[in-house]
Design a protein around this motif. Sequence first.
Motif, short mmCIF file in Angstrom:
data_model
loop_
_atom_site.label_atom_id
_atom_site.label_comp_id
_atom_site.label_asym_id
_atom_site.label_seq_id
_atom_site.Cartn_x
_atom_site.Cartn_y
_atom_site.Cartn_z
N MET A 1 0.85 -1.19 0.09
CA MET A 1 0.16 -0.04 0.07
C MET A 1 0.87 1.21 0.26
O MET A 1 1.80 1.26 0.76
CB MET A 1 -0.89 -0.03 1.42
N GLU A 2 0.53 2.00 -1.01
CA GLU A 2 1.18 3.38 -0.82
C GLU A 2 1.06 4.31 0.17
O GLU A 2 -0.15 4.43 0.50
CB GLU A 2 1.17 4.10 -2.30
N PRO A 3 2.27 5.15 0.56
CA PRO A 3 2.00 5.82 1.69
C PRO A 3 1.14 7.25 1.19
O PRO A 3 1.23 7.53 0.37
CB PRO A 3 3.42 6.43 2.17
N VAL A 4 0.35 7.77 2.40
CA VAL A 4 -0.38 9.03 1.80
C VAL A 4 0.34 10.11 1.47
O VAL A 4 1.48 10.34 2.34
CB VAL A 4 -1.27 9.20 3.05
N ARG A 5 0.18 10.83 0.47
CA ARG A 5 1.09 11.91 0.09
C ARG A 5 0.01 13.02 0.15
O ARG A 5 -0.85 13.18 -0.61
CB ARG A 5 1.64 11.93 -1.50
N ARG A 6 0.29 13.94 0.95
CA ARG A 6 -0.56 15.15 1.42
C ARG A 6 -0.04 16.52 0.75
O ARG A 6 1.17 16.71 1.06
CB ARG A 6 -0.83 15.22 2.81
N VAL A 7 -0.72 16.82 0.22
CA VAL A 7 -0.42 18.34 -0.35
C VAL A 7 -1.41 19.68 0.22
O VAL A 7 -2.64 19.45 0.34
CB VAL A 7 -0.58 18.49 -1.93
N LEU A 8 -0.56 20.46 0.66
CA LEU A 8 -1.45 21.71 0.97
C LEU A 8 -1.50 22.74 -0.07
O LEU A 8 -0.06 23.48 -0.39
CB LEU A 8 -0.91 22.33 2.32
N VAL A 9 -2.64 23.06 -0.56
CA VAL A 9 -2.81 24.13 -1.72
C VAL A 9 -3.18 25.34 -0.95
O VAL A 9 -4.39 25.53 -0.47
CB VAL A 9 -3.62 23.52 -2.62
N VAL A 10 -2.52 26.34 -1.19
CA VAL A 10 -2.76 27.70 -0.58
C VAL A 10 -3.00 28.72 -1.71
O VAL A 10 -2.04 29.15 -2.32
CB VAL A 10 -1.60 28.23 0.31
N GLU A 11 -4.36 29.03 -2.06
CA GLU A 11 -4.65 29.54 -3.00
C GLU A 11 -6.07 30.10 -2.83
O GLU A 11 -6.99 29.66 -2.49
CB GLU A 11 -4.89 28.60 -4.38
N ASP A 12 -6.19 31.59 -2.96
CA ASP A 12 -7.35 32.26 -2.76
C ASP A 12 -8.55 32.22 -3.96
O ASP A 12 -9.48 32.81 -3.83
CB ASP A 12 -7.19 33.83 -2.29
N GLU A 13 -7.84 32.01 -5.00
CA GLU A 13 -8.82 31.86 -6.44
C GLU A 13 -9.51 30.57 -6.29
O GLU A 13 -8.99 29.47 -6.82
CB GLU A 13 -8.05 32.20 -7.46
N PRO A 14 -10.70 30.51 -5.95
CA PRO A 14 -11.38 28.90 -6.00
C PRO A 14 -11.24 28.25 -7.11
O PRO A 14 -11.27 26.83 -6.91
CB PRO A 14 -12.97 29.75 -5.48
N ALA A 15 -11.41 28.75 -8.22
CA ALA A 15 -11.47 28.06 -9.38
C ALA A 15 -10.16 27.29 -9.53
O ALA A 15 -10.04 26.26 -10.05
CB ALA A 15 -11.89 28.80 -10.73
N LEU A 16 -9.26 28.03 -9.38
CA LEU A 16 -7.54 27.58 -9.44
C LEU A 16 -7.42 26.52 -8.52
O LEU A 16 -6.68 25.71 -8.75
CB LEU A 16 -6.68 28.51 -9.39
N ALA A 17 -7.66 26.77 -7.16
CA ALA A 17 -7.52 25.86 -6.21
C ALA A 17 -8.51 24.43 -6.34
O ALA A 17 -7.60 23.48 -6.42
CB ALA A 17 -8.20 26.49 -4.77
N ASP A 18 -9.50 24.65 -6.88
CA ASP A 18 -10.34 23.32 -7.33
C ASP A 18 -9.75 22.62 -8.41
O ASP A 18 -9.73 21.40 -8.49
CB ASP A 18 -11.67 23.83 -7.57
N LEU A 19 -9.22 23.45 -9.38
CA LEU A 19 -8.46 22.75 -10.32
C LEU A 19 -7.10 22.08 -9.90
O LEU A 19 -6.80 20.66 -10.57
CB LEU A 19 -8.10 23.99 -11.49
N ALA A 20 -6.34 22.67 -9.29
CA ALA A 20 -5.07 22.04 -8.71
C ALA A 20 -5.53 20.65 -7.99
O ALA A 20 -4.96 19.55 -8.11
CB ALA A 20 -4.46 22.94 -7.71
N ARG A 21 -6.59 20.99 -7.03
CA ARG A 21 -6.98 19.64 -6.24
C ARG A 21 -7.62 18.52 -7.08
O ARG A 21 -7.13 17.50 -6.62
CB ARG A 21 -8.23 20.20 -5.23
N MET A 22 -8.13 18.71 -8.05
CA MET A 22 -8.91 17.95 -8.88
C MET A 22 -7.65 16.81 -9.69
O MET A 22 -7.80 15.91 -9.59
CB MET A 22 -9.71 18.37 -10.00
N TYR A 23 -6.71 17.95 -10.19
CA TYR A 23 -5.65 16.96 -10.90
C TYR A 23 -4.49 16.32 -9.89
O TYR A 23 -4.36 15.26 -9.92
CB TYR A 23 -4.85 17.93 -11.68
N LEU A 24 -4.45 16.92 -8.76
CA LEU A 24 -3.54 16.34 -7.65
C LEU A 24 -4.55 15.04 -7.03
O LEU A 24 -3.75 13.92 -6.96
CB LEU A 24 -3.15 17.25 -6.59
N GLU A 25 -5.68 15.01 -6.77
CA GLU A 25 -6.49 13.85 -6.34
C GLU A 25 -6.50 13.06 -7.30
O GLU A 25 -6.49 11.60 -6.81
CB GLU A 25 -7.82 14.36 -5.92
#
Length: 236
Positions: A1-25
Amino acid sequence: MEPVRRVLVVEDEPALADLARMYLERDGFVVDLARDVATAEAVAARTPPHVVLLDIGLPGGRDGVDLCRAMRARGDWTPVILVTARDDEVDRVIGLELGADDYVTKPYSPRELVARVKAVLRRSAGGPAHRQSPDEPPLQVGRVRLDLGRRLVWVDEKPVELTTTEFDLLAHLMRRPGRVFPRGELLSQVWDYPSDDATRTVDVHVAQVRAKLGDASPIRTVRGVGYAADDRGRTA
């Protein structure tokens, strides 16, 4: 089982934050979002990330530079990738001086962003290209000495603090003194980026290493080609 890799995205533009989250997830990362420095610090204290994607321009009176400075001041060397809407070398240099590991400029490709996150994590974990044997002897070029096993750097007998990426770049050059490395080769071997990446990542990091080593820097510019480490030092 692969270890959890956690990314903190600090971004105030919701559209960009959601886009980054979608691709990372999609790539298996666990993503936490924050829109300002105070929230980012609270989230990181609760669930420490493996890497931080940090927008420079943030609301609330403290920006990404402030957060990066605060992290490094308290000895938190979690990899940081700065994100800026301004393709301004001053922003990049300030961030790298504070200990950021990389930067991307908006607008960016989400796939490139994921690739940058993976590359920073490989470097911080000591991937094959960056792993040193504890028994590997120290490197010395001119007045600069590197202890590869302990990842320490001295100019004469004075210790110098380098970021993970800065150390890897300097070590790569000093392992083969006098050998000229093209920028594309350094991008591939040190950053794990495509060798045809058009960013100035190598140049900015070389400038930072030189600034920290001062006149003892062994890094020499070979115009039109790349960089080498030898006792002739800088010829910019």
